[in-house]
Enzyme design. Structure first.
Site, PDB file in Angstrom:
ATOM      1  N   ASN A  81       2.538   8.380  -2.420  1.00 47.14           N
ATOM      2  CA  ASN A  81       3.248   7.145  -2.719  1.00 47.14           C
ATOM      3  C   ASN A  81       4.669   7.468  -3.203  1.00 47.14           C
ATOM      4  O   ASN A  81       5.015   8.620  -3.433  1.00 47.14           O
ATOM      5  CB  ASN A  81       2.458   6.321  -3.750  1.00 47.14           C
ATOM      6  CG  ASN A  81       2.615   4.839  -3.527  1.00 47.14           C
ATOM      7  OD1 ASN A  81       3.691   4.359  -3.185  1.00 47.14           O
ATOM      8  ND2 ASN A  81       1.529   4.106  -3.721  1.00 47.14           N
ATOM      9  N   HIS A 111       9.741  26.885 -19.133  1.00 48.82           N
ATOM     10  CA  HIS A 111      10.956  27.336 -19.797  1.00 48.82           C
ATOM     11  C   HIS A 111      10.582  27.999 -21.112  1.00 48.82           C
ATOM     12  O   HIS A 111       9.628  27.593 -21.774  1.00 48.82           O
ATOM     13  CB  HIS A 111      11.902  26.151 -20.008  1.00 48.82           C
ATOM     14  CG  HIS A 111      12.293  25.509 -18.719  1.00 48.82           C
ATOM     15  ND1 HIS A 111      13.278  26.015 -17.918  1.00 48.82           N
ATOM     16  CD2 HIS A 111      11.797  24.429 -18.068  1.00 48.82           C
ATOM     17  CE1 HIS A 111      13.384  25.267 -16.835  1.00 48.82           C
ATOM     18  NE2 HIS A 111      12.496  24.299 -16.899  1.00 48.82           N
ATOM     19  N   ALA A 156      -4.807   7.345 -13.903  1.00 46.77           N
ATOM     20  CA  ALA A 156      -3.383   7.059 -14.063  1.00 46.77           C
ATOM     21  C   ALA A 156      -2.895   7.455 -15.446  1.00 46.77           C
ATOM     22  O   ALA A 156      -3.604   7.320 -16.439  1.00 46.77           O
ATOM     23  CB  ALA A 156      -3.118   5.584 -13.811  1.00 46.77           C
ATOM     24  N   LYS A 176      -8.635  15.326 -19.618  1.00 49.38           N
ATOM     25  CA  LYS A 176      -9.930  15.975 -19.871  1.00 49.38           C
ATOM     26  C   LYS A 176     -10.965  15.433 -18.891  1.00 49.38           C
ATOM     27  O   LYS A 176     -10.894  14.277 -18.470  1.00 49.38           O
ATOM     28  CB  LYS A 176     -10.402  15.680 -21.297  1.00 49.38           C
ATOM     29  CG  LYS A 176      -9.510  16.309 -22.340  1.00 49.38           C
ATOM     30  CD  LYS A 176     -10.021  16.039 -23.732  1.00 49.38           C
ATOM     31  CE  LYS A 176      -9.049  16.679 -24.693  1.00 49.38           C
ATOM     32  NZ  LYS A 176      -9.290  16.407 -26.057  1.00 49.38           N
ATOM     33  N   ARG A 179     -16.502  12.934 -16.672  1.00 49.29           N
ATOM     34  CA  ARG A 179     -17.869  13.059 -16.167  1.00 49.29           C
ATOM     35  C   ARG A 179     -17.830  13.663 -14.776  1.00 49.29           C
ATOM     36  O   ARG A 179     -16.800  13.721 -14.111  1.00 49.29           O
ATOM     37  CB  ARG A 179     -18.582  11.717 -16.142  1.00 49.29           C
ATOM     38  CG  ARG A 179     -18.002  10.708 -15.168  1.00 49.29           C
ATOM     39  CD  ARG A 179     -18.829   9.412 -15.181  1.00 49.29           C
ATOM     40  NE  ARG A 179     -18.252   8.384 -14.362  1.00 49.29           N
ATOM     41  CZ  ARG A 179     -18.510   8.204 -13.068  1.00 49.29           C
ATOM     42  NH1 ARG A 179     -19.337   9.003 -12.421  1.00 49.29           N
ATOM     43  NH2 ARG A 179     -17.943   7.215 -12.409  1.00 49.29           N
TER      44      ARG A 179
END
Length: 182
Positions: A81, A111, A156, A176, A179
């Site tokens: 997208n 960096h 998202a 994280k 499931r």
């Protein structure tokens, strides 16, 4: 120059790298400023010149940005997208059947924490790999050194700092595993 070696300090103002970056910038300018009815043509003519590998039936919504392009490999049947940004000083490998939402950033550069080293222009890269059949939601940030397995869904707004195993749903800041996906 084949690619920047992982975890090896380099300077971004290296003349070979600046040449590659300028070459990519010229292609991206043409791609991102083309008339909308020329998009299919650009996918066949200019995008293959940009990337190390570009699979078949892969589509980009524009605008799109990357640093070099030539360090990125993209599989078949992918959809990206608008406003995707790939900081590809390191290698970026994206598998088949990957869907990427808007405003996603994929960044291989690191960096230094030391301010003098940063001011001197030093940096390193770590490669990023995204497996097959992955869906990455909008506004996701993927940081250097991350591997995302096959059949993964990333929610998202996530910031991915560590590897995500195959067949999982993951989201959050930091991202994280929530499931397994069957």
């Amino acid at each position: 120059m084949k690619s920047i070696k992982q975890n090896t300090p380099y300077k971004g103002n290296d003349l070979d790298l600046l040449f590659l970056k300028e070459k990519a910038a010229e292609l991206l300018f043409e791609i991102n400023h083309a008339h909308p009815n020329k998009r299919a043509e650009l996918h066949q003519t200019l995008l293959p010149k940009l990337f190390d590998k570009l699979g078949t039936n892969t589509w980009f919504e524009f605008p799109f940005n990357c640093d070099y392009g030539c360090f990125t490999q993209i599989g078949n049947d992918c959809y990206f997208n608008h406003h995707l940004s790939i900081g590809d000083g390191g290698k970026v490998k994206i598998g088949d059947n990957v869907i990427v939402g808007p405003y996603v950033g994929i960044y291989t550069a690191q960096h230094p924490l030391d301010s003098q080293e940063r001011r001197a222009g030093w940096q390193t890269v770590q490669n990023i790999t995204i497996g097959n059949n992955v869906w990455i939601g909008a506004n996701v940030t993927i940081l250097s050194g991350v591997t995302i397995g096959d059949n993964v869904v990333i929610g998202a707004g996530s910031v991915i700092t560590k590897n995500i195993p195959s067949n999982t749903l993951a989201y959050g800041v930091p991202c994280k595993v929530i499931r397994k996906i069957k």
